[in-house]
Motif scaffolding. Structure first.
Motif, mmCIF file in Angstrom:
data_model
loop_
_atom_site.group_PDB
_atom_site.id
_atom_site.type_symbol
_atom_site.label_atom_id
_atom_site.label_comp_id
_atom_site.label_asym_id
_atom_site.label_seq_id
_atom_site.Cartn_x
_atom_site.Cartn_y
_atom_site.Cartn_z
ATOM 1 N N ALA A 1 -19.332 3.515 -18.668
ATOM 2 C CA ALA A 1 -20.076 3.376 -17.318
ATOM 3 C C ALA A 1 -21.497 4.197 -17.759
ATOM 4 N N ALA A 2 -22.530 3.572 -16.933
ATOM 5 C CA ALA A 2 -23.734 4.186 -17.107
ATOM 6 C C ALA A 2 -24.625 3.763 -15.851
ATOM 7 N N ILE A 3 -25.334 4.627 -15.331
ATOM 8 C CA ILE A 3 -26.253 4.464 -14.009
ATOM 9 C C ILE A 3 -27.386 3.514 -14.370
ATOM 10 N N GLY A 4 -27.680 3.436 -15.479
ATOM 11 C CA GLY A 4 -28.900 2.493 -15.619
ATOM 12 C C GLY A 4 -29.153 1.719 -16.902
ATOM 13 N N PRO A 5 -29.944 0.646 -16.926
ATOM 14 C CA PRO A 5 -30.088 -0.004 -18.247
ATOM 15 C C PRO A 5 -30.566 1.083 -19.463
ATOM 16 N N ALA A 6 -31.357 1.958 -19.080
ATOM 17 C CA ALA A 6 -31.994 2.860 -19.969
ATOM 18 C C ALA A 6 -30.917 3.772 -20.797
ATOM 19 N N THR A 7 -30.033 4.296 -20.151
ATOM 20 C CA THR A 7 -28.970 4.941 -20.364
ATOM 21 C C THR A 7 -28.035 3.939 -21.308
ATOM 22 N N ALA A 8 -27.612 2.750 -20.730
ATOM 23 C CA ALA A 8 -26.719 1.832 -21.488
ATOM 24 C C ALA A 8 -27.463 1.498 -22.720
ATOM 25 N N GLY A 9 -28.942 1.246 -23.009
ATOM 26 C CA GLY A 9 -29.269 1.006 -24.185
ATOM 27 C C GLY A 9 -29.461 2.045 -25.239
ATOM 28 N N ALA A 10 -29.468 3.382 -24.609
ATOM 29 C CA ALA A 10 -29.453 4.533 -25.553
ATOM 30 C C ALA A 10 -28.010 4.777 -26.321
ATOM 31 N N LEU A 11 -26.930 4.297 -25.364
ATOM 32 C CA LEU A 11 -25.623 4.330 -25.772
ATOM 33 C C LEU A 11 -25.317 3.329 -26.759
ATOM 34 N N THR A 23 -25.896 -2.279 -9.754
ATOM 35 C CA THR A 23 -27.148 -2.859 -9.573
ATOM 36 C C THR A 23 -28.269 -1.979 -8.831
ATOM 37 N N ARG A 24 -27.530 -1.081 -8.162
ATOM 38 C CA ARG A 24 -28.426 0.123 -7.753
ATOM 39 C C ARG A 24 -28.310 1.510 -8.880
ATOM 40 N N PHE A 25 -29.372 1.877 -9.399
ATOM 41 C CA PHE A 25 -29.205 2.708 -10.543
ATOM 42 C C PHE A 25 -29.350 4.112 -10.186
ATOM 43 N N VAL A 26 -28.303 4.433 -9.115
ATOM 44 C CA VAL A 26 -28.233 5.854 -8.764
ATOM 45 C C VAL A 26 -26.695 6.004 -8.580
ATOM 46 N N ALA A 27 -26.166 7.287 -8.576
ATOM 47 C CA ALA A 27 -24.767 7.648 -8.579
ATOM 48 C C ALA A 27 -24.081 6.986 -7.612
ATOM 49 N N GLU A 28 -24.774 6.732 -6.309
ATOM 50 C CA GLU A 28 -24.057 6.114 -5.131
ATOM 51 C C GLU A 28 -23.818 4.591 -5.382
ATOM 52 N N GLY A 29 -24.507 3.916 -6.441
ATOM 53 C CA GLY A 29 -24.434 2.837 -6.878
ATOM 54 C C GLY A 29 -23.338 2.356 -7.714
ATOM 55 N N LEU A 30 -23.172 3.432 -8.815
ATOM 56 C CA LEU A 30 -21.999 3.347 -9.757
ATOM 57 C C LEU A 30 -20.730 3.684 -8.774
ATOM 58 N N LEU A 31 -20.784 4.442 -8.138
ATOM 59 C CA LEU A 31 -19.431 4.666 -7.178
ATOM 60 C C LEU A 31 -19.096 3.633 -6.391
ATOM 61 N N LYS A 142 -46.077 8.099 -1.557
ATOM 62 C CA LYS A 142 -46.769 6.779 -1.452
ATOM 63 C C LYS A 142 -46.179 5.742 -1.784
ATOM 64 N N ALA A 143 -45.215 5.781 -2.750
ATOM 65 C CA ALA A 143 -44.505 4.598 -3.514
ATOM 66 C C ALA A 143 -43.125 4.933 -3.642
ATOM 67 N N GLU A 144 -42.154 4.175 -3.771
ATOM 68 C CA GLU A 144 -40.978 4.389 -4.442
ATOM 69 C C GLU A 144 -40.435 3.084 -5.132
ATOM 70 N N ALA A 145 -39.988 3.201 -6.318
ATOM 71 C CA ALA A 145 -39.748 2.066 -7.016
ATOM 72 C C ALA A 145 -38.487 1.365 -6.221
ATOM 73 N N GLU A 146 -38.607 0.225 -6.306
ATOM 74 C CA GLU A 146 -37.336 -0.814 -5.897
ATOM 75 C C GLU A 146 -36.057 -0.567 -6.641
ATOM 76 N N GLU A 147 -36.376 -0.427 -7.983
ATOM 77 C CA GLU A 147 -35.448 -0.242 -8.751
ATOM 78 C C GLU A 147 -35.556 0.786 -9.488
ATOM 79 N N SER A 148 -34.751 1.643 -9.971
ATOM 80 C CA SER A 148 -34.705 2.967 -10.314
ATOM 81 C C SER A 148 -34.900 3.057 -12.000
ATOM 82 N N THR A 149 -35.966 2.512 -12.505
ATOM 83 C CA THR A 149 -36.360 2.249 -13.790
ATOM 84 C C THR A 149 -37.883 2.687 -14.042
#
Length: 161
Positions: A1-11, A23-31, A142-149
């Motif tokens: 498992a990986a929390i996001g696509p960048a980590t998945a790609g590196a693996l 679909t949510r790239f945070v620990a809570e999303g994986l849980l 002022k801004a927060e990414a909708e997707e954590s990438t």
């Protein structure tokens, strides 16, 4: 498992295929995703993380009955290079927005330029935990990414400016 696509790609670049990405790239999303599975209870899980990372994922996995081994494989350090130049740019009003990809980056920024200067410039954040760290410091989000990438953060910056 990986929390996001960048980590998945590196693996994947190292021959390790990721089976689970939330679909949510945070620990809570994986849980949330793993709670619906029947193979977590009793599983032996190696959780490779950063030094000082939140305990959310390990604790959540343990609550599901997994045997979790945590290995802190890396740490973030501040090298201090550029801090004086950045401070001068903030003082001169040449910075419109500062971007952050982690809570540790927020701390490093404040340590580098000082609290007074850090509070002068609003921020864009890669996700909710980083935004929380900014708010706790008193820095305007002022801004927060909708997707954590990084692409999500880039889109948030473009929208904010």
């Amino acid at each position: 498992a990986a929390i996001g696509p960048a980590t998945a790609g590196a693996l994947l670049e190292r021959g390790i295929t990721v089976d689970v990405i939330p679909t949510r790239f945070v620990a809570e999303g994986l849980l949330d995703l793993l709670r619906g599975r029947d193979d977590v209870a009793g599983a032996k899980i190696l959780y490779v993380t950063a030094e000082g990372a939140r305990e959310t994922l390990a604790a959540g996995l343990r609550d599901m009955g997994a045997d979790v081994t945590v290995v802190e494989a890396y740490r973030s350090i501040v090298d201090g290079q550029g801090a004086e130049r950045l401070a001068r740019a903030i003082e001169a009003g040449r910075i419109d927005l500062v971007t952050f990809t982690s809570a540790s980056a927020v701390k490093g920024y404040v340590d580098a330029v000082g609290e007074d200067l850090a509070l002068r410039v609003p921020a864009a954040s890669i996700g909710p935990q980083t935004s929380d760290a900014l708010r706790e410091t008193g820095i305007e989000v002022k801004a927060e990414a909708e997707e954590s990438t990084l692409d999500g953060l880039t889109a948030a910056v473009i929208s904010a400016l």
